[in-house]
Motif scaffolding. Sequence first.
Motif, PDB file in Angstrom:
ATOM      1  N   GLY A 166       0.609  -1.179  -0.184  1.00  0.00           N
ATOM      2  CA  GLY A 166      -0.013  -0.120  -0.084  1.00  0.00           C
ATOM      3  C   GLY A 166       0.836   1.188  -0.075  1.00  0.00           C
ATOM      4  O   GLY A 166       2.014   1.189  -0.314  1.00  0.00           O
ATOM      5  N   TYR A 167       0.226   2.264   0.432  1.00  0.00           N
ATOM      6  CA  TYR A 167       1.058   3.648   0.469  1.00  0.00           C
ATOM      7  C   TYR A 167       0.600   4.346   1.938  1.00  0.00           C
ATOM      8  O   TYR A 167      -0.291   4.245   2.515  1.00  0.00           O
ATOM      9  N   MET A 168       1.644   5.230   1.892  1.00  0.00           N
ATOM     10  CA  MET A 168       1.587   6.321   3.403  1.00  0.00           C
ATOM     11  C   MET A 168       0.863   7.529   2.632  1.00  0.00           C
ATOM     12  O   MET A 168       1.221   8.097   1.543  1.00  0.00           O
ATOM     13  N   VAL A 169      -0.413   8.183   2.952  1.00  0.00           N
ATOM     14  CA  VAL A 169      -1.243   9.008   2.649  1.00  0.00           C
ATOM     15  C   VAL A 169      -0.579  10.452   3.510  1.00  0.00           C
ATOM     16  O   VAL A 169      -0.731  10.554   4.478  1.00  0.00           O
ATOM     17  N   LYS A 192      -3.029  -0.567  -1.599  1.00  0.00           N
ATOM     18  CA  LYS A 192      -2.693  -0.094  -3.256  1.00  0.00           C
ATOM     19  C   LYS A 192      -3.870  -0.170  -3.997  1.00  0.00           C
ATOM     20  O   LYS A 192      -3.953   0.685  -4.693  1.00  0.00           O
ATOM     21  N   LYS A 193      -4.777  -1.024  -3.717  1.00  0.00           N
ATOM     22  CA  LYS A 193      -6.018  -1.168  -4.844  1.00  0.00           C
ATOM     23  C   LYS A 193      -6.870   0.153  -4.352  1.00  0.00           C
ATOM     24  O   LYS A 193      -7.520   0.535  -5.294  1.00  0.00           O
ATOM     25  N   LEU A 194      -6.669   1.051  -3.157  1.00  0.00           N
ATOM     26  CA  LEU A 194      -7.284   1.911  -2.831  1.00  0.00           C
ATOM     27  C   LEU A 194      -6.671   3.366  -3.043  1.00  0.00           C
ATOM     28  O   LEU A 194      -6.952   4.347  -2.384  1.00  0.00           O
ATOM     29  N   GLY A 195      -5.576   3.454  -3.824  1.00  0.00           N
ATOM     30  CA  GLY A 195      -4.722   4.515  -3.632  1.00  0.00           C
ATOM     31  C   GLY A 195      -5.336   5.612  -4.597  1.00  0.00           C
ATOM     32  O   GLY A 195      -5.119   6.729  -4.067  1.00  0.00           O
ATOM     33  N   ASP A 196      -6.249   5.396  -5.460  1.00  0.00           N
ATOM     34  CA  ASP A 196      -6.791   6.320  -6.117  1.00  0.00           C
ATOM     35  C   ASP A 196      -7.959   7.327  -5.128  1.00  0.00           C
ATOM     36  O   ASP A 196      -8.548   6.399  -4.524  1.00  0.00           O
ATOM     37  N   GLN A 197      -7.919   8.418  -5.256  1.00  0.00           N
ATOM     38  CA  GLN A 197      -9.026   9.085  -4.278  1.00  0.00           C
ATOM     39  C   GLN A 197     -10.166   8.646  -4.679  1.00  0.00           C
ATOM     40  O   GLN A 197     -11.316   8.823  -3.759  1.00  0.00           O
ATOM     41  N   SER A 198     -10.837   8.665  -5.836  1.00  0.00           N
ATOM     42  CA  SER A 198     -12.101   8.294  -6.461  1.00  0.00           C
ATOM     43  C   SER A 198     -12.611   7.153  -5.925  1.00  0.00           C
ATOM     44  O   SER A 198     -13.698   6.929  -5.813  1.00  0.00           O
ATOM     45  N   LYS A 199     -11.652   6.306  -5.451  1.00  0.00           N
ATOM     46  CA  LYS A 199     -12.149   4.999  -4.848  1.00  0.00           C
ATOM     47  C   LYS A 199     -12.372   4.711  -3.453  1.00  0.00           C
ATOM     48  O   LYS A 199     -12.846   3.847  -2.828  1.00  0.00           O
ATOM     49  N   ARG A 200     -11.932   6.032  -2.706  1.00  0.00           N
ATOM     50  CA  ARG A 200     -12.212   6.201  -1.166  1.00  0.00           C
ATOM     51  C   ARG A 200     -12.855   7.337  -0.842  1.00  0.00           C
ATOM     52  O   ARG A 200     -11.899   8.300  -0.280  1.00  0.00           O
ATOM     53  N   PRO A 201     -13.927   7.758  -1.131  1.00  0.00           N
ATOM     54  CA  PRO A 201     -14.399   8.969  -0.918  1.00  0.00           C
ATOM     55  C   PRO A 201     -14.633   9.298   0.644  1.00  0.00           C
ATOM     56  O   PRO A 201     -14.688  10.346   1.064  1.00  0.00           O
ATOM     57  N   ASP A 202     -14.714   8.242   1.542  1.00  0.00           N
ATOM     58  CA  ASP A 202     -14.977   8.428   2.886  1.00  0.00           C
ATOM     59  C   ASP A 202     -13.730   9.037   3.567  1.00  0.00           C
ATOM     60  O   ASP A 202     -13.805   9.219   4.612  1.00  0.00           O
ATOM     61  N   SER A 203     -12.430   8.963   2.858  1.00  0.00           N
ATOM     62  CA  SER A 203     -11.078   9.246   3.424  1.00  0.00           C
ATOM     63  C   SER A 203     -10.920  10.915   3.267  1.00  0.00           C
ATOM     64  O   SER A 203     -10.167  11.283   3.779  1.00  0.00           O
ATOM     65  N   LEU A 204     -11.760  11.331   2.349  1.00  0.00           N
ATOM     66  CA  LEU A 204     -11.618  12.855   2.091  1.00  0.00           C
ATOM     67  C   LEU A 204     -12.519  13.623   3.136  1.00  0.00           C
ATOM     68  O   LEU A 204     -13.629  14.366   2.601  1.00  0.00           O
ATOM     69  N   GLU A 205     -11.816  14.046   4.087  1.00  0.00           N
ATOM     70  CA  GLU A 205     -12.610  14.762   5.219  1.00  0.00           C
ATOM     71  C   GLU A 205     -12.886  16.021   4.735  1.00  0.00           C
ATOM     72  O   GLU A 205     -11.875  16.657   4.268  1.00  0.00           O
ATOM     73  N   LYS A 206     -14.117  16.638   5.062  1.00  0.00           N
ATOM     74  CA  LYS A 206     -14.483  18.083   4.632  1.00  0.00           C
ATOM     75  C   LYS A 206     -14.586  18.951   5.978  1.00  0.00           C
ATOM     76  O   LYS A 206     -14.516  18.349   7.287  1.00  0.00           O
ATOM     77  N   GLY A 207     -14.190  20.193   5.823  1.00  0.00           N
ATOM     78  CA  GLY A 207     -14.355  21.120   6.876  1.00  0.00           C
ATOM     79  C   GLY A 207     -13.268  20.949   7.875  1.00  0.00           C
ATOM     80  O   GLY A 207     -12.168  20.235   7.641  1.00  0.00           O
ATOM     81  N   GLU A 208     -13.298  21.727   8.820  1.00  0.00           N
ATOM     82  CA  GLU A 208     -12.315  21.683   9.786  1.00  0.00           C
ATOM     83  C   GLU A 208     -11.875  20.353  10.547  1.00  0.00           C
ATOM     84  O   GLU A 208     -12.962  19.770  10.988  1.00  0.00           O
ATOM     85  N   VAL A 209     -10.709  20.067  10.846  1.00  0.00           N
ATOM     86  CA  VAL A 209     -10.559  18.655  11.268  1.00  0.00           C
ATOM     87  C   VAL A 209      -9.647  19.053  12.656  1.00  0.00           C
ATOM     88  O   VAL A 209      -8.911  20.011  12.334  1.00  0.00           O
ATOM     89  N   LYS A 210      -9.640  18.097  13.473  1.00  0.00           N
ATOM     90  CA  LYS A 210      -8.700  18.236  14.673  1.00  0.00           C
ATOM     91  C   LYS A 210      -7.764  16.813  14.731  1.00  0.00           C
ATOM     92  O   LYS A 210      -8.322  15.783  14.703  1.00  0.00           O
ATOM     93  N   ILE A 211      -6.807  16.947  14.514  1.00  0.00           N
ATOM     94  CA  ILE A 211      -5.606  15.931  14.471  1.00  0.00           C
ATOM     95  C   ILE A 211      -4.543  15.708  15.599  1.00  0.00           C
ATOM     96  O   ILE A 211      -4.233  16.904  16.086  1.00  0.00           O
ATOM     97  N   GLU A 212      -4.218  14.838  16.180  1.00  0.00           N
ATOM     98  CA  GLU A 212      -3.357  14.553  17.109  1.00  0.00           C
ATOM     99  C   GLU A 212      -2.378  13.498  16.712  1.00  0.00           C
ATOM    100  O   GLU A 212      -2.573  12.483  16.121  1.00  0.00           O
TER     101      GLU A 212
END
Length: 326
Positions: A166-169, A192-212
Amino acid sequence: MASRSMFNCLLRPASQARSAAPIGRCVAQKSATTVRSSRPCRRPISTSRPRQSQQPGDNPKFTSILDNPPELIRTGRKHGPGLIILAIIPITAFILGTWQVKRLEWKTDLIAKCEDRILRQPLPLPPRVDPDAIADFDYRRVWTTGHFRHDREMLVGPRMRDGEQGYMVVTPLEREGGPETTVLVNRGWVSKKLGDQSKRPDSLEKGEVKIEGLLREPWKKNMFTPDNRPDKGEFYFPDVHEMAALTGSQPIWIEQTMDPDLLQVYDYEARGIPIGRPAEVNLRNNHAQYIFTWYGLSLATSIMFYILVKKPPTDITRRVRMNKSW
């Protein structure tokens, strides 16, 4: 007189026989010579060359093994290039083992410091971060907020996880301070099979996010890693400065952390949501094995050197050494 004449008559046949014998022998020898001369010549039985009249010992410059045995069979020679190299190996191995002891102390202290930083409460990430200070805050837990720039997403890989490729995003995170406060966030691993953004729409978070996550110095390129090709979007290792210049970000690398359970991991993997790393120190510490290897090599080669130097002479060498006193 009559008796003497009678005695002579008795002895005459014997004397005539004796005189006739040489004549018969000469005739027999002559006939044998005639027969041999009529036969073909035979090759001699021995084909050895005649012995030379002059022997090697007659030469005044001749040196025998009894006159100078050390030069002929090197009975007196105890040192050579091979023995010198064998003497250098245990010394070098001992020095390397001692150096690994120092490295073990350094790595143990470093792991202890990193583990202490992880146990502390996360700090808010300041708007501007000095890249030269990252080494002092390696593995320090931080948190921040912002908006992901999915249009500038980069995939670093290939990277393996549980035997799957796979890949690191890596996604830039824009914060409230403006583009100059943007940092690079390693969100985690996707297959690797989900490397294309169009195949994983749930990973494209919208708006403001908080990360740790953890402030990290990313891994370096080794001799087997090819060079990155930013023009084709191919990244084989994280070159922070190159990636920051490409996306207009600060050269700051944050690894997002999470601790999902097994079911969440399966769900994230199926939906293409990046799986972040756990908040733990993953520094390798193999210096104890290196210490054992180098010290063991030093001991083994020292024993070999001692056996070779103290090896008793063979029977031939011993006899030659004894003959030197002749």
